[in-house]
Structure formats: structure tokens, C-alpha cells
Scaffold this active site. Structure first.
Site, PDB file in Angstrom:
ATOM      1  N   GLY A  63      45.055  37.987  40.925  1.00 15.59           N
ATOM      2  CA  GLY A  63      44.772  39.377  40.483  1.00 15.59           C
ATOM      3  C   GLY A  63      45.261  40.208  41.750  1.00 15.59           C
TER       4      GLY A  63
ATOM      5  N   SER B  63      43.470  41.213  45.366  1.00 19.01           N
ATOM      6  CA  SER B  63      42.244  40.517  46.083  1.00 19.01           C
ATOM      7  C   SER B  63      41.245  41.812  46.624  1.00 19.01           C
ATOM      8  CB  SER B  63      42.927  39.757  47.301  1.00 19.01           C
ATOM      9  OG  SER B  63      43.386  40.674  48.057  1.00 19.01           O
TER      10      SER B  63
ATOM     11  N   CYS C 229      46.254  32.508  44.418  1.00 22.74           N
ATOM     12  CA  CYS C 229      46.701  33.832  44.936  1.00 22.74           C
ATOM     13  C   CYS C 229      45.736  34.773  45.439  1.00 22.74           C
ATOM     14  CB  CYS C 229      47.709  34.282  43.769  1.00 22.74           C
ATOM     15  SG  CYS C 229      48.952  35.124  43.908  1.00 22.74           S
TER      16      CYS C 229
ATOM     17  N   HIS D  65      50.566  30.548  40.991  1.00 21.32           N
ATOM     18  CA  HIS D  65      49.536  30.556  39.771  1.00 21.32           C
ATOM     19  C   HIS D  65      49.786  29.189  38.987  1.00 21.32           C
ATOM     20  CE1 HIS D  65      48.313  34.675  39.995  1.00 21.32           C
ATOM     21  NE2 HIS D  65      49.200  34.701  40.690  1.00 21.32           N
TER      22      HIS D  65
ATOM     23  N   GLU E 156      47.893  27.981  36.715  1.00 21.31           N
ATOM     24  CA  GLU E 156      47.458  28.063  35.408  1.00 21.31           C
ATOM     25  C   GLU E 156      48.269  28.588  34.400  1.00 21.31           C
ATOM     26  OE1 GLU E 156      46.790  30.026  37.810  1.00 21.31           O
ATOM     27  OE2 GLU E 156      47.103  32.276  37.481  1.00 21.31           O
TER      28      GLU E 156
HETATM   29  N1  GLN Z   1      49.251  40.735  45.770  1.00 15.19           N
HETATM   30  C1  GLN Z   1      47.906  40.381  45.557  1.00 15.19           C
HETATM   31  C2  GLN Z   1      46.742  40.694  46.446  1.00 15.19           C
HETATM   32  O1  GLN Z   1      46.997  40.743  47.846  1.00 15.19           O
HETATM   33  C3  GLN Z   1      47.760  39.204  44.839  1.00 15.19           C
HETATM   34  C4  GLN Z   1      48.903  38.796  43.624  1.00 15.19           C
HETATM   35  C5  GLN Z   1      48.221  37.738  42.856  1.00 15.19           C
HETATM   36  O2  GLN Z   1      47.112  37.157  42.743  1.00 15.19           O
HETATM   37  N2  GLN Z   1      49.152  37.440  41.913  1.00 15.19           N
HETATM   38  O3  GLN Z   1      45.677  40.220  46.178  1.00 15.19           O
END
Ligand code: GLN
Length: 211
Positions: free
Chosen positions: A57, A59, A89, A184, A186
Site C-alpha cells: 500500500g 507505507s 512491499c 507482492h 499475494e
Molecule cells: N511505494 C510504496 C511506499 O513507499 C510501496 C508500494 C507498495 O506497497 N506497492 O510505501
């Protein structure tokens, strides 16, 4: 004798937690283990939890909400008391001790001895898929989806590198009960590939501390 149900919390403040909950259900039926996937939004959702997934998501958003909902301290304590965590991620960024934007004061759980660089592979448009060799999962390559993921720039002595890209970027790591993937898994579990091996791997870590 039947095995006890494993209670796996998925932090559900922002990001793709639904995909992880779905992947957990699939992995459970394949492994023949009872799993209760719990979307975690409040401290009480963390009662008697056996393992925790921090999803992808954003962060910075997840970190802020984690503090606002009073979850950050409890999550840190869970790690200290030996509850396995898996960050994917954005979730991996939250587990890291250090990021490249420390100045921004982003809230982190700061538990894994790694330094990450956010958005290391570029913007959304530069997202990519690749077949990754992950010896810990067996011989067949794992199809990895990178969506604005971080790279792991350096690891401490207790961190095991599970996978690297061809250019040497570290993208999957384990430090005891902590697992981290820059991509990812999932997505591979619930879409075309139907490959839940990373979820299996995490569940085996959870089982190993619960037996
Ligand atoms: N770019 C997002 C971040 O820095 C991470 C992206 C992701 O979780 N797909 O939090």
C-alpha cells in the site's frame, strides 16, 4: 489429533489486505491447516494472534494510521515477544530499521536489520513482473509483481537473503521470525499463477513457533 487454528492478522488500515486474506484462505485449504484470517484495525484485533502480515500500500499512510489507531507500540511488542511478521512491499518498509527518507520522520516498526530505498524501481508506470529464483521455495521460479516497490540496500549479519534480481538488488529477506518481500506474493497466490508458496513459507514459520 487436530491442529489448533492459526490466527493470522492482516493489518487492514490501507492497501491490499483483502488479497492477503484471500491468499491465506487458499493456502490454508491447500496445506490442510485451519486458519482464521483477521483484518486488524484496532488493538483488540491483535489479542491471541499467531502471526501478522503487513500488506502493500502506501507505507507513509499505513504508518500514520498505525500510530493514530494506537497499534504501533503493540505491534512492536508482538515482534519482541516472538510473533512472526511478514511485510510485503510497503509492509517491508514498515519493518525496516532504516529507510532512505528518514528525514521525513515516517513512522516505522523499525525491527528488521535492513535499510530500504523506497520506490527504488520507479513510478507506478515502471511496475514490472519477473520470474525470481527463490531457493527457499524450491526449484521453480516465483512470479513476482513489483508495484512501486522498495529495494533492500543493505542487510545486517542476522539477515538471510532469500532472493535477488539479476542486477543484484535484494528483494526478499528473512531475519528469524521476520519475513520481508519487496514485491507482492499475494498477487501470484490469487491470480493466474495460483502460486501460494510464499504464504506457505510464512505459515510454516508461524507453525514452527507454535509447536
Ligand atoms: N511505494 C510504496 C511506499 O513507499 C510501496 C508500494 C507498495 O506497497 N506497492 O510505501
Amino acid at each position: 489429533m487436530s491442529n489448533p487454528t492459526l490466527r493470522i492478522g492482516v493489518l487492514a488500515l490501507q492497501g491490499d489486505f483483502e488479497a492477503h486474506l484471500k491468499a491465506l484462505n487458499m493456502a490454508a485449504s491447500q496445506l490442510g491447516v485451519e486458519i482464521e484470517g483477521i483484518p486488524v484495525r484496532l488493538p483488540r484485533h491483535l489479542d491471541e494472534i499467531d502471526g501478522i502480515i503487513l500488506p502493500g500500500g502506501e507505507s507513509t499512510t499505513i504508518g500514520k494510521l498505525m500510530v493514530e489507531y494506537g497499534l504501533d507500540e503493540i505491534l512492536r511488542r508482538k515482534i519482541q515477544t516472538g510473533v512472526p511478521f511478514w511485510g510485503t512491499c510497503a509492509g517491508l518498509i514498515l519493518l525496516a530499521k532504516e529507510t532512505d527518507n528518514a528525514l521525513a520522520g515516517q513512522p516505522l516498526l523499525a525491527s528488521m536489520d535492513i535499510r530500504v530505498r523506497r520506490n527504488a524501481f520507479g513510478s507506478q508506470r515502471e511496475s514490472f513482473e519477473t520470474n525470481l529464483s527463490v531457493p527457499a521455495l524450491g526449484e521453480a521460479p516465483f512470479h513476482a509483481f513489483f508495484i512501486r516497490g522498495p529495494s533492500i540496500e543493505s542487510v545486517g549479519p542476522e539477515v538471510e537473503v532469500l532472493a535477488t534480481l539479476d542486477d543484484g538488488s535484494i528483494v526478499a529477506v528473512r531475519q528469524g521470525i521476520l519475513l520481508g518481500t519487496a514485491f507482492h506474493p499475494e498477487v501470484a497466490a490469487i491470480t493466474g499463477q495460483q502460486d501460494p508458496r510464499f504464504h506457505h513459507y510464512f505459515l510454516r514459520i508461524v507453525q514452527s513457533v507454535n509447536t
